[in-house]
Write a protein that holds these residues in place. Structure first.
Motif, PDB file in Angstrom:
ATOM      1  N   ARG A  57      -1.675  14.572  -2.770  1.00 20.36           N
ATOM      2  CA  ARG A  57      -1.853  14.932  -4.184  1.00 20.36           C
ATOM      3  C   ARG A  57      -2.524  16.295  -4.317  1.00 20.36           C
ATOM      4  NH1 ARG A  57      -3.260  10.708  -8.664  1.00 20.36           N
ATOM      5  NH2 ARG A  57      -5.327  10.565  -7.738  1.00 20.36           N
ATOM      6  N   MET A 104       0.846  -1.194   0.000  1.00 24.34           N
ATOM      7  CA  MET A 104       0.000   0.000   0.000  1.00 24.34           C
ATOM      8  C   MET A 104       0.882   1.244   0.000  1.00 24.34           C
ATOM      9  SD  MET A 104      -3.023   1.086   2.696  1.00 24.34           S
ATOM     10  CE  MET A 104      -3.921  -0.436   2.336  1.00 24.34           C
ATOM     11  N   ASN A 105       0.443   2.262  -0.711  1.00 24.63           N
ATOM     12  CA  ASN A 105       1.199   3.509  -0.816  1.00 24.63           C
ATOM     13  C   ASN A 105       0.223   4.670  -0.696  1.00 24.63           C
ATOM     14  OD1 ASN A 105       3.307   5.316  -1.300  1.00 24.63           O
ATOM     15  ND2 ASN A 105       3.096   5.190  -3.517  1.00 24.63           N
ATOM     16  N   HIS A 106       0.634   5.690   0.028  1.00 26.52           N
ATOM     17  CA  HIS A 106      -0.165   6.907   0.153  1.00 26.52           C
ATOM     18  C   HIS A 106       0.684   8.103  -0.246  1.00 26.52           C
ATOM     19  CE1 HIS A 106      -2.393   4.178   2.840  1.00 26.52           C
ATOM     20  NE2 HIS A 106      -3.453   4.896   2.517  1.00 26.52           N
ATOM     21  N   ARG A 129       0.694  13.286   6.192  1.00 25.37           N
ATOM     22  CA  ARG A 129      -0.729  13.485   5.896  1.00 25.37           C
ATOM     23  C   ARG A 129      -1.193  14.892   6.295  1.00 25.37           C
ATOM     24  NH1 ARG A 129      -4.452   9.884   7.427  1.00 25.37           N
ATOM     25  NH2 ARG A 129      -3.013   8.127   7.607  1.00 25.37           N
ATOM     26  N   TRP A 149      -4.680  13.761   1.101  1.00 30.89           N
ATOM     27  CA  TRP A 149      -4.014  12.497   1.409  1.00 30.89           C
ATOM     28  C   TRP A 149      -4.791  11.373   0.745  1.00 30.89           C
ATOM     29  CZ3 TRP A 149       0.395  10.720   3.250  1.00 30.89           C
ATOM     30  CH2 TRP A 149       0.478   9.487   3.893  1.00 30.89           C
ATOM     31  N   GLU A 150      -4.149  10.639  -0.174  1.00 35.99           N
ATOM     32  CA  GLU A 150      -4.848   9.635  -0.970  1.00 35.99           C
ATOM     33  C   GLU A 150      -4.026   8.366  -1.095  1.00 35.99           C
ATOM     34  OE1 GLU A 150      -5.724  11.292  -4.780  1.00 35.99           O
ATOM     35  OE2 GLU A 150      -6.625  13.124  -3.964  1.00 35.99           O
ATOM     36  N   GLU A 151      -4.725   7.266  -1.286  1.00 35.82           N
ATOM     37  CA  GLU A 151      -4.035   6.015  -1.612  1.00 35.82           C
ATOM     38  C   GLU A 151      -3.709   6.023  -3.102  1.00 35.82           C
ATOM     39  OE1 GLU A 151      -4.645   1.153  -1.343  1.00 35.82           O
ATOM     40  OE2 GLU A 151      -5.964   2.509  -0.204  1.00 35.82           O
ATOM     41  N   VAL A 152      -2.472   5.662  -3.438  1.00 35.10           N
ATOM     42  CA  VAL A 152      -2.014   5.664  -4.824  1.00 35.10           C
ATOM     43  C   VAL A 152      -1.306   4.344  -5.104  1.00 35.10           C
ATOM     44  CG1 VAL A 152      -1.793   8.187  -4.964  1.00 35.10           C
ATOM     45  CG2 VAL A 152       0.156   6.816  -4.206  1.00 35.10           C
ATOM     46  N   ALA A 207       5.186  11.443  -0.603  1.00 37.15           N
ATOM     47  CA  ALA A 207       4.630  10.101  -0.767  1.00 37.15           C
ATOM     48  C   ALA A 207       5.398   9.138   0.124  1.00 37.15           C
ATOM     49  CB  ALA A 207       4.733   9.659  -2.228  1.00 37.15           C
ATOM     50  N   GLU A 208       4.741   8.013   0.447  1.00 39.62           N
ATOM     51  CA  GLU A 208       5.424   6.982   1.227  1.00 39.62           C
ATOM     52  C   GLU A 208       6.477   6.272   0.386  1.00 39.62           C
ATOM     53  OE1 GLU A 208       1.929   5.729   4.369  1.00 39.62           O
ATOM     54  OE2 GLU A 208       1.861   4.876   2.344  1.00 39.62           O
TER      55      GLU A 208
END
Length: 324
Positions: free
Chosen positions: A6, A1-3, A302, A18-21, A96-97
């Motif tokens: 954006r 998983m990566n956040h 975040r 803050w979004e999951e990508v 990003a993570e």
């Protein structure tokens, strides 16, 4: 998983979400980096507001981070899984993570420089390096002016200039920031609202200065020119108050055959050999203790919007990092 944080359209801090990508895979010449810490810089605000244009939207902004290499693409030979690295330039995307990035912009970290220090110092420290050692090669005994002396670049500039034997004049916005600047190499501090050229004349006994380092931009440009001795160099390297526009070049003649430059870190680090040499210079001065990296604010990644508000309101001092 990566956040990631954006930006879907330019605007205020509220536009940072803050979004999951997807977790990216490195292409040839790239490395995948798991971020340990991300640096906060004014250039991030320029991209967020649209002063600097992102290549496309939605975009992940951010120029600086540190972390660990998780994978490398075809053709990458000088990096391997597990290497500790940092970077300060290259494509935006640090908020990003995980992110992929051209391997040529990554610098291996010495064992005695931790991730947080690296993320706090790469962009600001390399900026100080090119300002003091490349744009104007500062000599012992010279007197200089550093605007925003209590900021991230400012604190590094003042310490490094002092270590080189210079007399340092700094400008700040509050007395609390003045105390911080004095503790980091400033010999003289000028508060916002004072008559800058008059104070410089007083300090230098009318000799004025060979160089001014100005990250403020529009609000300080003309006053900075009045602080320079004949043939002096005005180094405008930031736009915190807005860009400098509509300058009549005749002003430079009238004020003493002055020089003006608008350098960027991207130009100075475009060649990898220069990036590595500058980084080694920075690592050496930090490891020697001559320059201390002050991380005075820490936010969760975040909460990048909150960090931007603090930076724009000039409530920060030293370096700020974002933690994934």
């Amino acid at each position: 998983m990566n956040h990631a944080i954006r930006l879907h359209e330019p605007g205020g801090p509220e536009n940072l979400t803050w979004e999951e990508v997807p977790l990216p895979s490195p292409k040839p010449g790239e490395a995948l980096v798991r971020h340990a810490a991300v640096g906060l810089n004014f250039i991030d605000i320029y991209f967020r507001t649209g002063l600097y244009k992102a290549p496309s939207l939605p975009a992940v902004i951010g120029m600086e981070a540190s972390g660990t290499v998780e994978a490398v693409g075809e053709g990458v030979e000088d990096l391997k899984l597990g290497d500790r690295v940092a970077y300060a330039m290259g494509p935006i995307g640090a908020y990003a993570e995980f992110r992929t990035i051209p391997a040529k912009v990554l610098v291996k970290l010495p064992d005695d420089i931790d991730f947080r220090t690296a993320a706090a110092m790469m962009l600001q420290g390399l900026t100080a390096q090119y300002l003091l050692r490349r744009t104007y090669r500062l000599q012992a005994g010279e007197t200089i002016l550093v605007h925003a002396a209590a900021g991230g670049v400012g604190l590094i500039l003042c310490q490094w200039a002092k270590a080189l034997g210079a007399t340092v004049i700094g400008t700040v916005g509050t007395e609390a920031k003045a105390e911080l600047a004095r503790a980091h190499g400033c010999d003289h501090v000028i508060l916002q609202g004072e008559d800058l050229p008059a104070r410089v004349d007083e300090i230098t006994r009318g000799a004025r200065l060979p160089v001014v380092y100005d990250s403020i931009g529009r609000d300080t440009f003309l006053a900075s020119l009045d602080c320079l001795a004949p043939f002096g160099l005005m180094v405008s390297y930031g736009n915190a108050s807005g860009p400098v526009t509509g300058v009549d070049l005749g002003i430079l003649a009238a004020k003493g055959s002055l020089f003006v430059t608008r350098p960027t870190l991207a130009t100075h680090t475009a060649r990898r050999e220069d990036l590595l040499a500058m980084s080694e210079d920075l690592f050496e001065v930090v490891r020697s203790g001559k320059v201390r990296i002050e991380i005075n604010q820490t936010f969760a990644l975040r909460d990048a919007a909150e960090a931007h508000r603090a930076l724009e309101a000039r409530k920060t001092t030293g370096s700020t990092i974002l933690l994934p």
